[in-house]
Design an enzyme around this catalytic site. Structure first.
Site, PDB file in Angstrom:
ATOM      1  N   HIS A   1       0.849  -1.206   0.000  1.00  0.00           N
ATOM      2  CA  HIS A   1       0.000   0.000   0.000  1.00  0.00           C
ATOM      3  C   HIS A   1       0.882   1.251   0.000  1.00  0.00           C
ATOM      4  CE1 HIS A   1      -3.324   2.669   1.618  1.00  0.00           C
ATOM      5  NE2 HIS A   1      -2.264   3.286   2.113  1.00  0.00           N
ATOM      6  N   GLU A   2       1.879   1.275   0.883  1.00  0.00           N
ATOM      7  CA  GLU A   2       2.747   2.458   0.957  1.00  0.00           C
ATOM      8  C   GLU A   2       3.585   2.605  -0.311  1.00  0.00           C
ATOM      9  OE1 GLU A   2       1.981   4.524   3.058  1.00  0.00           O
ATOM     10  OE2 GLU A   2       0.939   3.291   4.525  1.00  0.00           O
TER      11      GLU A   2
ATOM     12  N   ASP B   1      -4.636   1.084  -1.696  1.00  0.00           N
ATOM     13  CA  ASP B   1      -5.178  -0.189  -1.201  1.00  0.00           C
ATOM     14  C   ASP B   1      -5.240  -1.226  -2.321  1.00  0.00           C
ATOM     15  OD1 ASP B   1      -5.529   0.344   1.466  1.00  0.00           O
ATOM     16  OD2 ASP B   1      -7.675   0.766   1.339  1.00  0.00           O
TER      17      ASP B   1
ATOM     18  N   GLU C   1      -5.963   6.957  -1.386  1.00  0.00           N
ATOM     19  CA  GLU C   1      -5.845   5.802  -0.482  1.00  0.00           C
ATOM     20  C   GLU C   1      -6.463   4.547  -1.098  1.00  0.00           C
ATOM     21  OE1 GLU C   1      -4.122   5.572   2.227  1.00  0.00           O
ATOM     22  OE2 GLU C   1      -3.567   7.692   2.346  1.00  0.00           O
TER      23      GLU C   1
ATOM     24  N   HIS D   1       1.546   4.224  -2.948  1.00  0.00           N
ATOM     25  CA  HIS D   1       1.376   5.680  -2.826  1.00  0.00           C
ATOM     26  C   HIS D   1       2.354   6.441  -3.721  1.00  0.00           C
ATOM     27  CE1 HIS D   1      -1.866   6.495  -0.156  1.00  0.00           C
ATOM     28  NE2 HIS D   1      -1.359   5.850   0.875  1.00  0.00           N
TER      29      HIS D   1
END
Length: 638
Positions: free
Chosen positions: A486-487, A550, A546, A490
């Protein structure tokens, strides 16, 4: 990990995994929510309070000077007998400063010192990385925050806004009376505060507008910024805190400074002065007597639906650890995480980056040029796991003055704030520090920093259900693996994709690739926009970054899980749903829908698996099942 019914998953994955827990879970009265993340927060709180109480009692000796200074400050925070005896007295010197203000020229004279002290002002200055040249720190000017959590609460027809302002007004009137103002003066201060707040509202951004990082970058020539104000000499104020001559300033809220004279002018001076008093009293009441501390939480508790304030012990813990956050984080990381776990998770992060790189190389919708630049960005991604290698030097300057030395809780907190702000302003024009942690190691969270191109995983999140050697590899990938990916995602969401491998705001996409990506992002907006939750609806635009992260995170984590010999996709999807378990007050859920860039936890758990083809084969989900989503509606970006 308990097995779950396939029939139940077909109806609702989140409920199938968390249904029994939801039936029995109770939200503590001093919480607005409970669940996966909050359970870890509570466990760490209990562990560290035990350790620090032993140090405060003299049973254990702190093992470094900074921890010793923290414990002295913690002892002041815990001493409610002294805090109650002092009442509002520690606040009076700050209040007298504002009370004695005569006009804007007087404010002009005092403002540099007040900026260092962190007193409420009609604008603030800070120093951070220049988004177009992130190797250097530059100057930012910020608008003040509004009383209500988002400007949409002020809209005509918003039924919550007036009710919340009434709660705020009642709380502030009582607080002002308790710190020494008579009834008429207190009422006047509150009325003026609400009036000045209204002057700010039209010129600041909503949460949805602020979620677009590229719109934060509004550089303005410093001379033009200085000329914005007819009644305050912004150049003189800036030169008093910055050692040098800035040629530009970044304005995240440019409209506010375009209309600065409509807000800050002689006609509004008394409104602004009373607004400053109210802001000061609200901000600092938590450092005073117990009755002031608890009263000052009334508004925030109404916002979140939290029934009672934290007890004295917990409030002292959070106040002290918030001030010495990195000192506490380093203690927690060394004692409860350690170098072996740090190395193990670092390896896991590198593996996830490898999976991501492989997927980028195989990507079919990016051109070769954009794909190569995306891989370059990935190759330059910084990794921070567990806790920092060293403590920031600023903490060596934090010296706690005990009561015997004439100090009190508030005087120390104000002093530390002043030291920190002076340190921040000294960084103007200096190189940025890419190794600096912006989250302490005892924080149950993780983040990607687009201006630094780094991903950070504090020690606190690196435990069950996110990660444990007792869990299968698939369960770990459904937990921490998905969080890690997930990070990483980003870096390539609708915000992160605007920044290059150095964290600079710099378009590295071809026009066709950019257009295609925007269409995919629109599909993600559509997938979430308008979904019903807690009596309100999800804002797909607010939550898009976000949701993209995800989707990419879950998809990449699944690929990593499938590469292991013990792959178990039941366990993978089950743990994904488990980490999002959450029970919250309706008020808190509605507040998050208005201001949080994350979708509600239940929807994060349920919607993203529907985009993965393996989810359907794992649980035999058919077109007639509620969890089914037609293939042409499944959003696949990374």
């Amino acid at each position: 990990m308990a097995t779950i019914s396939q029939t139940a998953v077909k109806q609702d994955l989140y409920d199938a995994v968390n249904g029994n827990w939801l039936k029995t879970a109770e939200i503590p009265d001093d919480h607005a929510s409970t669940g996966g993340f909050m359970d870890l927060v509570d466990a760490i709180e209990k562990t560290l309070m035990h350790d620090f109480d032993a140090m405060a009692a003299g049973e254990v000796t702190p093992d470094n000077p900074q921890l010793a200074e923290f414990i002295k400050f913690y002892q002041l925070a815990k001493d409610f007998k002294q805090r109650d005896a002092d009442g509002a007295k520690p606040l009076q010197p700050c209040l007298k400063q504002i009370d004695s203000l005569s006009d804007l020229a007087d404010l002009q004279h005092r403002m540099p010192d007040w900026i260092y002290d962190g007193l409420p002002l009609p604008f603030s200055l800070d120093v951070d990385a220049d988004m177009k040249n992130t190797k250097v720190n530059t100057l930012f000017a910020q608008a003040p925050g509004t009383i209500l959590p988002d400007k949409t609460y002020y809209d005509e027809g918003n039924q919550q806004g007036p009710k919340l302002l009434a709660v705020y007004a009642q709380m502030m009137t009582k607080l002002l009376q308790k710190v020494g103002y008579d009834d008429i003066s207190a009422q006047k201060i509150v009325d003026d505060t609400l009036a000045f707040d209204r002057l700010i509202v039209p010129w600041v951004k909503s949460a949805e507008e602020a979620a677009d990082y590229s719109k934060m970058y509004n550089p303005r020539a410093f001379k033009d910024f200085a000329n914005n104000s007819r009644y305050l000499d912004l150049a003189a104020i800036t030169y008093a805190v910055i050692d040098g001559n800035p040629d530009k300033v970044i304005l995240p809220e440019p409209a506010y400074f375009d209309h600065f004279n409509e807000v800050v002018n002689p006609d509004n001076f008394n409104l602004m002065k009373n607004w400053m008093k109210a802001k000061l009293v609200q901000r600092l009441s938590g450092y005073l007597s117990d009755d002031l501390r608890t009263l000052s939480t009334t508004y925030s508790r109404t916002l979140s639906g939290q029934k009672t304030p934290r007890n004295q012990a917990k409030s002292a813990y959070y106040l002290a650890t918030g001030t010495f956050d990195q000192v506490v984080g380093l203690y927690y990381g060394h004692k409860y995480f350690g170098e072996a776990a740090k190395a193990d998770v670092h390896q896991m992060v590198e593996k996830m980056i490898g999976v991501y790189k492989k997927r980028l190389k195989a990507n079919t919708w990016l051109s070769a040029d954009t794909r190569a630049k995306a891989i370059t960005k990935l190759d330059n991604l910084g990794i921070q796991v567990g806790y920092p290698d060293k403590l920031e030097t600023i903490y060596t300057k934090f010296k706690t003055h005990t009561a015997e030395e004439g100090g009190n809780l508030l005087s120390n907190a104000l002093h530390f704030g002043r030291v920190a702000r002076k340190d921040m302003f000294a960084k103007w024009g200096q190189p940025t520090d890419r190794t600096r942690w912006e989250m302490s190691a005892n924080t149950v969270n993780a983040y990607y920093h687009p201006f630094m191109n780094i991903i950070v995983f504090p020690a606190a999140i690196l435990q069950a259900p996110f990660y444990s050697l007792d869990q299968s590899s698939s369960a770990n990938y459904g937990g921490i693996g998905a969080v890690i990916a997930h990070e990483i995602s980003h870096a390539f969401d609708n915000n992160g994709a605007l920044f290059d491998e150095f964290g600079n705001l710099n378009n590295w996409w071809t026009d066709d690739d950019s257009a295609h990506f925007k269409e995919l992002a629109k599909a993600m907006i559509t997938e979430f926009d308008g979904l019903d939750f807690a009596g309100a609806k999800v804002n797909g635009t607010l939550t898009v970054s976000e949701n993209i992260a995800d989707a990419g995170g879950l998809s990449c984590a699944e690929e990593a899980a499938k590469s292991e010999t013990d792959v178990d996709l039941h366990a993978f999807f089950t743990n994904w749903a488990m980490i999002w378990r959450m029970k919250a007050t309706k008020q808190y859920m509605q507040l998050l829908l208005s201001i949080d860039v994350h979708a509600p936890a239940k929807l994060r758990a349920n919607v993203q698996p529907k985009n993965l083809d393996d989810f359907y084969t794992t649980f035999d989900i058919q077109p007639t099942d509620p969890m089914y989503l037609a293939p042409d509606q499944r959003v696949k970006i990374w």
